[in-house]
Design a protein around this motif. Structure first.
Motif, PDB file in Angstrom:
ATOM      1  N   GLY A  19      35.080  36.953  39.918  1.00  0.00           N
ATOM      2  CA  GLY A  19      34.810  37.560  38.616  1.00  0.00           C
ATOM      3  C   GLY A  19      36.039  38.142  37.956  1.00  0.00           C
ATOM      4  N   LEU A  20      37.211  37.635  38.301  1.00  0.00           N
ATOM      5  CA  LEU A  20      38.440  38.111  37.663  1.00  0.00           C
ATOM      6  C   LEU A  20      38.415  37.712  36.193  1.00  0.00           C
ATOM      7  CD1 LEU A  20      41.303  39.377  38.050  1.00  0.00           C
ATOM      8  CD2 LEU A  20      42.129  37.050  38.454  1.00  0.00           C
ATOM      9  N   THR A  21      38.444  38.696  35.314  1.00  0.00           N
ATOM     10  CA  THR A  21      38.360  38.423  33.882  1.00  0.00           C
ATOM     11  C   THR A  21      39.747  38.271  33.277  1.00  0.00           C
ATOM     12  OG1 THR A  21      38.411  40.777  33.285  1.00  0.00           O
ATOM     13  CG2 THR A  21      36.245  39.800  33.759  1.00  0.00           C
ATOM     14  N   GLY A  22      39.778  37.710  32.085  1.00  0.00           N
ATOM     15  CA  GLY A  22      41.048  37.566  31.389  1.00  0.00           C
ATOM     16  C   GLY A  22      41.703  38.896  31.105  1.00  0.00           C
ATOM     17  N   ALA A  23      40.879  39.909  30.774  1.00  0.00           N
ATOM     18  CA  ALA A  23      41.425  41.239  30.479  1.00  0.00           C
ATOM     19  C   ALA A  23      42.082  41.844  31.709  1.00  0.00           C
ATOM     20  CB  ALA A  23      40.319  42.157  29.962  1.00  0.00           C
ATOM     21  N   THR A  24      41.406  41.730  32.865  1.00  0.00           N
ATOM     22  CA  THR A  24      41.980  42.261  34.105  1.00  0.00           C
ATOM     23  C   THR A  24      43.263  41.534  34.463  1.00  0.00           C
ATOM     24  OG1 THR A  24      39.792  42.896  34.926  1.00  0.00           O
ATOM     25  CG2 THR A  24      41.546  42.679  36.551  1.00  0.00           C
ATOM     26  N   LEU A  25      43.283  40.213  34.273  1.00  0.00           N
ATOM     27  CA  LEU A  25      44.471  39.428  34.570  1.00  0.00           C
ATOM     28  C   LEU A  25      45.636  39.868  33.685  1.00  0.00           C
ATOM     29  CD1 LEU A  25      45.786  37.082  36.103  1.00  0.00           C
ATOM     30  CD2 LEU A  25      44.930  35.547  34.321  1.00  0.00           C
ATOM     31  N   ARG A  26      45.380  40.009  32.382  1.00  0.00           N
ATOM     32  CA  ARG A  26      46.443  40.424  31.461  1.00  0.00           C
ATOM     33  C   ARG A  26      46.965  41.805  31.820  1.00  0.00           C
ATOM     34  NH1 ARG A  26      42.838  38.107  27.796  1.00  0.00           N
ATOM     35  NH2 ARG A  26      42.043  40.146  27.164  1.00  0.00           N
TER      36      ARG A  26
ATOM     37  N   GLU B  79      37.396  47.645  39.428  1.00  0.00           N
ATOM     38  CA  GLU B  79      38.462  46.675  39.212  1.00  0.00           C
ATOM     39  C   GLU B  79      39.723  46.984  40.025  1.00  0.00           C
ATOM     40  OE1 GLU B  79      38.595  43.884  36.953  1.00  0.00           O
ATOM     41  OE2 GLU B  79      36.431  44.163  37.115  1.00  0.00           O
ATOM     42  N   ALA B  80      39.695  48.025  40.842  1.00  0.00           N
ATOM     43  CA  ALA B  80      40.912  48.508  41.499  1.00  0.00           C
ATOM     44  C   ALA B  80      41.595  47.432  42.332  1.00  0.00           C
ATOM     45  CB  ALA B  80      40.587  49.729  42.368  1.00  0.00           C
TER      46      ALA B  80
ATOM     47  N   GLY C  50      50.581  47.033  49.607  1.00  0.00           N
ATOM     48  CA  GLY C  50      49.248  46.510  49.338  1.00  0.00           C
ATOM     49  C   GLY C  50      48.163  47.565  49.281  1.00  0.00           C
ATOM     50  N   LEU C  51      47.910  48.221  50.414  1.00  0.00           N
ATOM     51  CA  LEU C  51      46.845  49.224  50.455  1.00  0.00           C
ATOM     52  C   LEU C  51      47.189  50.437  49.598  1.00  0.00           C
ATOM     53  CD1 LEU C  51      45.836  49.080  54.239  1.00  0.00           C
ATOM     54  CD2 LEU C  51      44.802  47.907  52.280  1.00  0.00           C
ATOM     55  N   ALA C  52      48.474  50.787  49.534  1.00  0.00           N
ATOM     56  CA  ALA C  52      48.873  51.943  48.734  1.00  0.00           C
ATOM     57  C   ALA C  52      48.624  51.701  47.253  1.00  0.00           C
ATOM     58  CB  ALA C  52      50.350  52.259  48.974  1.00  0.00           C
ATOM     59  N   LEU C  53      48.966  50.507  46.760  1.00  0.00           N
ATOM     60  CA  LEU C  53      48.767  50.231  45.341  1.00  0.00           C
ATOM     61  C   LEU C  53      47.281  50.153  45.006  1.00  0.00           C
ATOM     62  CD1 LEU C  53      50.195  49.775  42.691  1.00  0.00           C
ATOM     63  CD2 LEU C  53      50.259  47.327  43.182  1.00  0.00           C
ATOM     64  N   ALA C  54      46.495  49.577  45.904  1.00  0.00           N
ATOM     65  CA  ALA C  54      45.043  49.546  45.677  1.00  0.00           C
ATOM     66  C   ALA C  54      44.470  50.956  45.641  1.00  0.00           C
ATOM     67  CB  ALA C  54      44.363  48.712  46.773  1.00  0.00           C
TER      68      ALA C  54
ATOM     69  N   ALA D 247      41.793  55.911  38.478  1.00  0.00           N
ATOM     70  CA  ALA D 247      40.567  55.771  37.701  1.00  0.00           C
ATOM     71  C   ALA D 247      39.839  57.105  37.604  1.00  0.00           C
ATOM     72  CB  ALA D 247      39.659  54.718  38.334  1.00  0.00           C
ATOM     73  N   HIS D 248      40.241  58.071  38.443  1.00  0.00           N
ATOM     74  CA  HIS D 248      39.581  59.376  38.482  1.00  0.00           C
ATOM     75  C   HIS D 248      40.509  60.526  38.107  1.00  0.00           C
ATOM     76  CE1 HIS D 248      36.060  57.598  40.476  1.00  0.00           C
ATOM     77  NE2 HIS D 248      36.928  56.886  41.172  1.00  0.00           N
ATOM     78  N   LEU D 249      41.771  60.210  37.800  1.00  0.00           N
ATOM     79  CA  LEU D 249      42.742  61.260  37.480  1.00  0.00           C
ATOM     80  C   LEU D 249      43.489  60.902  36.205  1.00  0.00           C
ATOM     81  CD1 LEU D 249      44.382  61.785  41.006  1.00  0.00           C
ATOM     82  CD2 LEU D 249      42.763  63.329  39.894  1.00  0.00           C
ATOM     83  N   PRO D 250      43.788  61.880  35.353  1.00  0.00           N
ATOM     84  CA  PRO D 250      44.646  61.606  34.198  1.00  0.00           C
ATOM     85  C   PRO D 250      46.076  61.348  34.651  1.00  0.00           C
ATOM     86  CG  PRO D 250      44.128  63.940  34.323  1.00  0.00           C
ATOM     87  CD  PRO D 250      43.291  63.268  35.365  1.00  0.00           C
TER      88      PRO D 250
END
Length: 299
Positions: free
Chosen positions: A65-72, A177-178, A223-227, A234-237
């Motif tokens: 389900g990778l969308t174009g928006a997520t890819l961009r 989407e993380a 890998g795991l750090a960036l994820a 997504a939960h912090l400003p």
């Protein structure tokens, strides 16, 4: 009614981002060992390629389900982070490591300025107080001289790009989407590193010990750090995230003492205390729903 879950998610994100920063801090000595044997761009390319593969294998369903928006968005984020890495690496060849560390740490100052400009983010006064306090702490920790030249200039470009990455990641990341957006970022950074390294041929580690260090930095510190960073943001400003991440030199110094046999100095105690005080000050600020703090950019 949603206040308690939101506060719980915010606390979890803060602790997770702090853990990620600690992992990054553990890699300084390893990076020194690796780049003594492998060219920097080759190392970055191989490291992030391994990271992308590992995350894709560990979370295969997340790629559906990778969308174009997520890819961009992932491509833009990967380019920001990858070019920042290149700028920091080039700058380090033309300036002292201590100055590089200080200038790179200026992303903590750039982040709120860019968030205010691009996201129209309104920051509470306590956060504006925490930002310069964090900058002072980074200066005490790392700065041992002042110089202005090409090395410092290109390193500052890298700091601005890191800040842009933090702001954009905060604006675009969602928990669902993380992993998707992380894999795209990792792949883009890998391509960038390999592209820079390809003209001279890609050099791989020749010893088991160096390979183990590369694998550790690929799996855990990339890998795991960036994820984890993507989910946390997504939960912090963005500004709170930047202040938390500026504890990296503190962790680097602590690992240097615990593993590298370095001495505990007054500089570490004072600078580390200031950085931690800035983080606690930012965390003590007023809380609002993350959607109102971090408007999402349209791409």
């Amino acid at each position: 009614m949603g206040g308690a879950p939101e506060r719980r998610d915010s606390l979890t994100a803060t602790l997770l981002l702090l853990a990620v920063t600690a992992v990054w801090g553990s890699t300084f000595a390893m990076t020194k060992d690796v780049v003594a044997e492998v060219p920097v761009m080759d190392f970055l390319g191989v490291r992030f390629l391994l990271a992308a593969v590992v995350v894709a294998v560990l979370f295969p369903r997340s790629l559906r389900g990778l969308t174009g928006a997520t890819l961009r968005r992932g491509v833009v984020l990967g380019l920001l982070y990858g070019v920042a890495q290149v700028a920091q690496t080039v700058g380090l060849q033309h300036t002292a490591a201590s100055v590089s560390g200080f200038v790179t740490g200026m992303y903590v100052v750039c982040t709120p300025l860019l968030a205010a400009l691009l996201l129209r983010e309104r920051l509470p006064a306590v956060t504006w107080a925490a930002v310069p306090l964090a900058a002072v702490g980074i200066a005490v920790l790392s700065l041992r001289g002042v110089a202005l030249g090409f090395g410092e200039g290109i390193t500052l470009v890298g700091a601005v790009l890191y800040a842009l990455h933090i702001v954009a990641l905060g604006a675009w990341s969602t928990p669902a989407e993380a992993v998707r957006i992380s894999v795209v970022q990792l792949a883009v950074i890998a391509v960038l590193g390999l592209a820079f390294g390809a003209p001279g041929g890609i050099t791989l580690p020749s010893s088991t010990g160096v390979w183990l260090q590369v694998v550790y930095m690929a799996v855990f510190a990339a890998g795991l750090a960036l994820a984890a960073q993507t989910w946390a943001q997504a939960h912090l400003p963005p500004t709170r995230a930047a202040i938390i991440m500026c504890t990296e030199p503190v962790f680097a110094s602590l690992f240097g003492i615990l593993i590298g046999g370095e001495s505990l100095t007054g500089r570490l105690l004072v600078g580390g205390s200031i950085v931690l005080a800035a983080m606690l000050l930012a965390e003590a600020g007023p809380r609002r729903h993350v959607e109102s703090e971090v408007p999402h950019l349209t791409v």
